[in-house]
Design a protein around this motif. Sequence first.
Motif, PDB file in Angstrom:
ATOM      1  N   ASN A 165      16.462  87.487  22.926  1.00  0.00           N
ATOM      2  CA  ASN A 165      16.084  88.236  24.128  1.00  0.00           C
ATOM      3  C   ASN A 165      16.786  87.680  25.365  1.00  0.00           C
ATOM      4  O   ASN A 165      17.246  88.442  26.218  1.00  0.00           O
ATOM      5  N   ARG A 166      16.883  86.360  25.444  1.00  0.00           N
ATOM      6  CA  ARG A 166      17.566  85.744  26.589  1.00  0.00           C
ATOM      7  C   ARG A 166      19.056  86.103  26.591  1.00  0.00           C
ATOM      8  O   ARG A 166      19.619  86.448  27.632  1.00  0.00           O
ATOM      9  N   ARG A 169      19.461  89.658  27.751  1.00  0.00           N
ATOM     10  CA  ARG A 169      19.330  89.781  29.210  1.00  0.00           C
ATOM     11  C   ARG A 169      20.585  89.282  29.914  1.00  0.00           C
ATOM     12  O   ARG A 169      21.070  89.905  30.860  1.00  0.00           O
ATOM     13  N   SER A 172      23.400  91.780  29.360  1.00  0.00           N
ATOM     14  CA  SER A 172      23.137  92.983  30.154  1.00  0.00           C
ATOM     15  C   SER A 172      23.484  92.747  31.614  1.00  0.00           C
ATOM     16  O   SER A 172      24.055  93.606  32.267  1.00  0.00           O
TER      17      SER A 172
END
Length: 182
Positions: A165-166, A169, A172
Amino acid sequence: MEERANHETPPFAALGEAGLEVPGDPATEAHEIAEVTRALERLREAERGLALASRAALGVNSTELRALQYVVAVRQREELVTPSDLAARLRISAASTTKLLNRLELNGHIIRGVHPRDRRAFSIDVTPATQARMQRAIGRQNARRMTAAEGLSRDERLVVAGFLNRVSREISGDSETLSGSR
């Protein structure tokens, strides 16, 4: 922390004289970080290969595959997909969307129907044959991901999920910066 059952020591762990990992060793950390980066690259390559095989199996290009995947995902939530929804998702013009839908319809991948609430518009659905082929491929992918995740302890799963998830992010944020969105 849960004990790792039936797990080997990672190949990149630095071992001291007593056979224990050497914490805080800069060379060890650099090697471990490099191995994580290589593992992410191997994952990306595997996903690229899978996408290429999926496109070949369906006879579509990458934009067409993304369109089909989007339509399937939205329809699974029992929501309608319109050409403007698809254009926004794919970030393409209305004209490009029309050409894309024409190709997908001509090749038997989609069906256009009258929108139930706006008779001037139409909705998009994937044909049963294309849906079945996509579901078989997605089912195999998900089963393999589940098998890999099941082999981790609860703590490992939480760490892996947090890390991915990190990274997502961070990536992105980079893509927004590069495209001028930030």
